[in-house]
Scaffold this motif. Structure first.
Motif, mmCIF file in Angstrom:
data_model
loop_
_atom_site.group_PDB
_atom_site.id
_atom_site.type_symbol
_atom_site.label_atom_id
_atom_site.label_comp_id
_atom_site.label_asym_id
_atom_site.label_seq_id
_atom_site.Cartn_x
_atom_site.Cartn_y
_atom_site.Cartn_z
ATOM 1 N N GLU A 186 11.734 -21.747 31.621
ATOM 2 C CA GLU A 186 10.558 -20.564 31.493
ATOM 3 C C GLU A 186 10.169 -19.930 32.512
ATOM 4 O O GLU A 186 9.698 -20.260 33.552
ATOM 5 N N LYS A 187 10.751 -18.554 32.087
ATOM 6 C CA LYS A 187 10.311 -17.576 33.292
ATOM 7 C C LYS A 187 8.966 -16.815 32.721
ATOM 8 O O LYS A 187 8.796 -16.427 31.598
ATOM 9 N N ARG A 188 8.164 -16.821 33.739
ATOM 10 C CA ARG A 188 7.142 -15.812 33.217
ATOM 11 C C ARG A 188 7.114 -14.591 33.760
ATOM 12 O O ARG A 188 7.778 -14.131 34.610
#
Length: 79
Positions: A31-33
Protein backbone atom coordinates in the motif's frame (compact mmCIF):
# COMPACT_ATOMS: atom_id res chain seq x y z
CA UNK A 1 1.79 -60.84 -13.41
CA UNK A 2 3.73 -57.65 -13.95
CA UNK A 3 2.46 -54.42 -12.49
CA UNK A 4 3.36 -51.05 -13.84
CA UNK A 5 4.71 -48.50 -11.38
CA UNK A 6 2.34 -45.74 -10.29
CA UNK A 7 4.70 -43.15 -11.68
CA UNK A 8 6.60 -44.27 -14.73
CA UNK A 9 10.24 -43.38 -14.32
CA UNK A 10 12.21 -42.63 -17.41
CA UNK A 11 15.26 -40.49 -17.85
CA UNK A 12 13.31 -38.02 -19.98
CA UNK A 13 10.46 -37.69 -17.43
CA UNK A 14 12.95 -37.21 -14.58
CA UNK A 15 14.79 -34.50 -16.51
CA UNK A 16 11.56 -32.70 -17.40
CA UNK A 17 10.49 -32.74 -13.76
CA UNK A 18 13.77 -31.08 -12.73
CA UNK A 19 13.36 -28.19 -15.14
CA UNK A 20 9.68 -27.39 -14.63
CA UNK A 21 9.27 -23.82 -13.41
CA UNK A 22 8.56 -23.46 -9.74
CA UNK A 23 5.62 -21.26 -8.89
CA UNK A 24 6.80 -18.41 -6.72
CA UNK A 25 4.40 -17.07 -4.12
CA UNK A 26 2.80 -13.78 -5.09
CA UNK A 27 4.40 -10.78 -3.45
CA UNK A 28 2.11 -9.08 -0.96
CA UNK A 29 0.45 -5.93 -2.23
CA UNK A 30 2.25 -2.84 -1.01
CA UNK A 31 0.00 0.00 0.00
CA UNK A 32 1.62 3.20 -1.13
CA UNK A 33 0.63 6.39 0.56
CA UNK A 34 0.10 9.45 -1.57
CA UNK A 35 1.81 12.65 -0.56
CA UNK A 36 -0.52 15.28 0.88
CA UNK A 37 -2.04 17.67 -1.65
CA UNK A 38 -1.03 15.46 -4.58
CA UNK A 39 -3.89 14.67 -6.91
CA UNK A 40 -4.54 11.04 -7.68
CA UNK A 41 -6.29 9.75 -10.78
CA UNK A 42 -9.48 7.88 -9.84
CA UNK A 43 -12.64 6.83 -11.60
CA UNK A 44 -15.99 7.81 -10.09
CA UNK A 45 -19.56 7.23 -11.12
CA UNK A 46 -21.53 10.43 -10.49
CA UNK A 47 -25.09 11.33 -11.31
CA UNK A 48 -25.31 13.16 -14.62
CA UNK A 49 -27.06 16.09 -12.89
CA UNK A 50 -24.06 16.54 -10.60
CA UNK A 51 -21.60 16.51 -13.50
CA UNK A 52 -23.76 18.98 -15.47
CA UNK A 53 -23.99 21.29 -12.46
CA UNK A 54 -20.22 21.50 -12.06
CA UNK A 55 -19.58 21.70 -15.81
CA UNK A 56 -21.91 24.73 -16.13
CA UNK A 57 -19.15 26.83 -14.57
CA UNK A 58 -16.81 26.04 -17.46
CA UNK A 59 -13.27 24.69 -17.25
CA UNK A 60 -12.06 23.65 -13.82
CA UNK A 61 -15.18 21.65 -13.00
CA UNK A 62 -13.12 18.74 -11.65
CA UNK A 63 -11.33 21.12 -9.31
CA UNK A 64 -14.70 22.44 -8.13
CA UNK A 65 -15.86 18.89 -7.37
CA UNK A 66 -12.61 18.36 -5.46
CA UNK A 67 -13.17 21.59 -3.50
CA UNK A 68 -16.75 20.59 -2.66
CA UNK A 69 -15.62 17.16 -1.43
CA UNK A 70 -12.81 18.74 0.59
CA UNK A 71 -15.32 21.09 2.26
CA UNK A 72 -17.52 18.14 3.22
CA UNK A 73 -14.50 16.25 4.54
CA UNK A 74 -13.34 19.19 6.65
CA UNK A 75 -16.88 19.73 7.94
CA UNK A 76 -17.11 16.06 8.98
CA UNK A 77 -13.73 16.17 10.72
CA UNK A 78 -14.66 19.36 12.57
CA UNK A 79 -17.90 17.87 13.90
Amino acid sequence: MATTPRRPVSAMDAAEALFKPVKKPAAPAVEKRALPEVKELVSLKLDSAIVEFFQEGGPGWQDRINDALRAVMQNERGA
